[in-house]
Design an enzyme around this catalytic site. Structure first.
Site, PDB file in Angstrom:
ATOM      1  N   ASP A  62      -3.230   8.151   4.037  1.00 49.48           N
ATOM      2  CA  ASP A  62      -2.800   8.360   5.423  1.00 49.48           C
ATOM      3  C   ASP A  62      -1.977   7.134   5.806  1.00 49.48           C
ATOM      4  O   ASP A  62      -2.522   6.048   6.016  1.00 49.48           O
ATOM      5  CB  ASP A  62      -4.001   8.507   6.347  1.00 49.48           C
ATOM      6  CG  ASP A  62      -3.611   8.837   7.784  1.00 49.48           C
ATOM      7  OD1 ASP A  62      -2.466   8.552   8.177  1.00 49.48           O
ATOM      8  OD2 ASP A  62      -4.465   9.375   8.520  1.00 49.48           O
ATOM      9  N   VAL A  63      -0.661   7.306   5.878  1.00 46.43           N
ATOM     10  CA  VAL A  63       0.216   6.151   6.083  1.00 46.43           C
ATOM     11  C   VAL A  63       0.276   5.697   7.539  1.00 46.43           C
ATOM     12  O   VAL A  63       1.057   4.811   7.883  1.00 46.43           O
ATOM     13  CB  VAL A  63       1.639   6.424   5.544  1.00 46.43           C
ATOM     14  CG1 VAL A  63       1.629   6.445   4.027  1.00 46.43           C
ATOM     15  CG2 VAL A  63       2.208   7.724   6.107  1.00 46.43           C
ATOM     16  N   SER A 141      16.202  12.238  13.032  1.00 47.31           N
ATOM     17  CA  SER A 141      16.405  13.644  13.368  1.00 47.31           C
ATOM     18  C   SER A 141      17.544  13.753  14.374  1.00 47.31           C
ATOM     19  O   SER A 141      17.815  12.801  15.118  1.00 47.31           O
ATOM     20  CB  SER A 141      15.135  14.237  13.988  1.00 47.31           C
ATOM     21  OG  SER A 141      15.380  15.515  14.558  1.00 47.31           O
ATOM     22  N   TYR A 154       8.344  14.341  19.993  1.00 47.17           N
ATOM     23  CA  TYR A 154       9.054  14.286  18.712  1.00 47.17           C
ATOM     24  C   TYR A 154      10.343  13.484  18.849  1.00 47.17           C
ATOM     25  O   TYR A 154      10.634  12.606  18.030  1.00 47.17           O
ATOM     26  CB  TYR A 154       9.361  15.703  18.238  1.00 47.17           C
ATOM     27  CG  TYR A 154      10.090  15.776  16.923  1.00 47.17           C
ATOM     28  CD1 TYR A 154       9.413  15.556  15.726  1.00 47.17           C
ATOM     29  CD2 TYR A 154      11.451  16.074  16.870  1.00 47.17           C
ATOM     30  CE1 TYR A 154      10.077  15.624  14.509  1.00 47.17           C
ATOM     31  CE2 TYR A 154      12.115  16.143  15.660  1.00 47.17           C
ATOM     32  CZ  TYR A 154      11.426  15.914  14.484  1.00 47.17           C
ATOM     33  OH  TYR A 154      12.091  15.979  13.284  1.00 47.17           O
TER      34      TYR A 154
END
Length: 260
Positions: A62-63, A141, A154
């Site tokens: 789990d980074v 993104s 996001y």
């Protein structure tokens, strides 16, 4: 130990990350592909990487948790003694209007999409500085640039990535470390499957090339950025979006308002 370059790819066993891992393996690097939960996909990624030779690993981690990253780097140090490339690809996607968003959701999406990149960068820096060079590539993104109703969490997480890219390029330049990011539009992955199914006909009309991207499109850019040919490029956020430069979809807000 081998003189082959070593690349760590977070979220490296599914979708865009799998394409990156396999493409860099094909290019002659040893890959550490990190994953959180999907062991089946991880094993398939390992099989694909092994087709090109080299010493590749898949590691569950789990980074968003520093202690997990510390364990990963211990394994990297033991197996390779170096880290030449970081591709911080791990990420999650989801729609949430501001008034519906919980504090827990906001913390989670910022942790996965931004904090993980920050922690991984700190983890690889000692190796890259010692080697007097390295390549870092983040997943941004189009949503970091173009506001989209329902994507404040996001979009904010990816805007953080953009700032990390620019400032990181300046701070790490003295050590011959380049820092760049890829900014995908709509890429056909598990993460976007539902969205494409629900709104694909409308979304594709906003793309200049009139088609959705593939994970390989992202992998091709990453391979260039970490290659010798990409050595004078840093601080850039490069779109992989087929010309999708509009977006926004304000109709979602009107649809929500009708129900109130």
């Amino acid at each position: 130990m081998s003189n082959r370059k070593v690349a760590i790819v977070t979220g490296g066993t599914r979708g865009m990350g799998q394409a990156v891992s396999v493409t860099l393996a094909k290019a002659g690097m040893d890959i550490i592909a990190l994953y959180r939960s999907n062991e089946l996909s991880a094993k398939e990624t390992k099989r694909k990487m092994d087709e090109y030779g080299g010493n590749h690993k898949i590691i569950r981690a789990d980074v968003t948790i520093k202690s997990d990253i510390d364990v990963v780097m211990e394994q990297v140090n033991k197996a390779y003694g170096r880290a030449d490339v970081l591709v911080s690809n791990a990420g999650i996607f989801g729609f949430n209007f501001i008034e519906d968003m919980t504090e827990e959701y906001l913390d989670h999406i910022l942790a996965v999409n931004f904090k993980s990149a920050f922690l991984m960068t700190k983890a690889v820096l000692p190796y890259m500085k010692k080697q007097k060079g390295g390549r870092i590539v983040y997943a941004s993104s189009i949503s970091s640039h173009y506001a989209d109703c329902g994507l404040v969490g996001y979009g904010a997480s990816k805007a953080c990535i953009d700032m990390l890219t620019k400032i990181g390029a300046a701070e790490l330049g003295p050590y011959n470390i380049t820092v760049n990011a890829y900014a995908p539009g709509i890429i056909e992955t598990d993460m976007t499957a539902d969205m494409i199914h629900e709104r694909g006909e409308d979304q594709v009309k906003q793309i200049s090339l009139n088609k959705f991207g593939k994970g390989q499109d992202v992998a091709n850019l990453v391979q260039f950025l970490v290659s010798p040919e990409g050595g004078y490029i840093t601080g850039e956020i490069i779109g992989v979006d087929g010309g999708m430069l509009k977006v926004q979809n304000p109709y979602r807000a009107y649809e929500k308002a009708k129900d109130e």
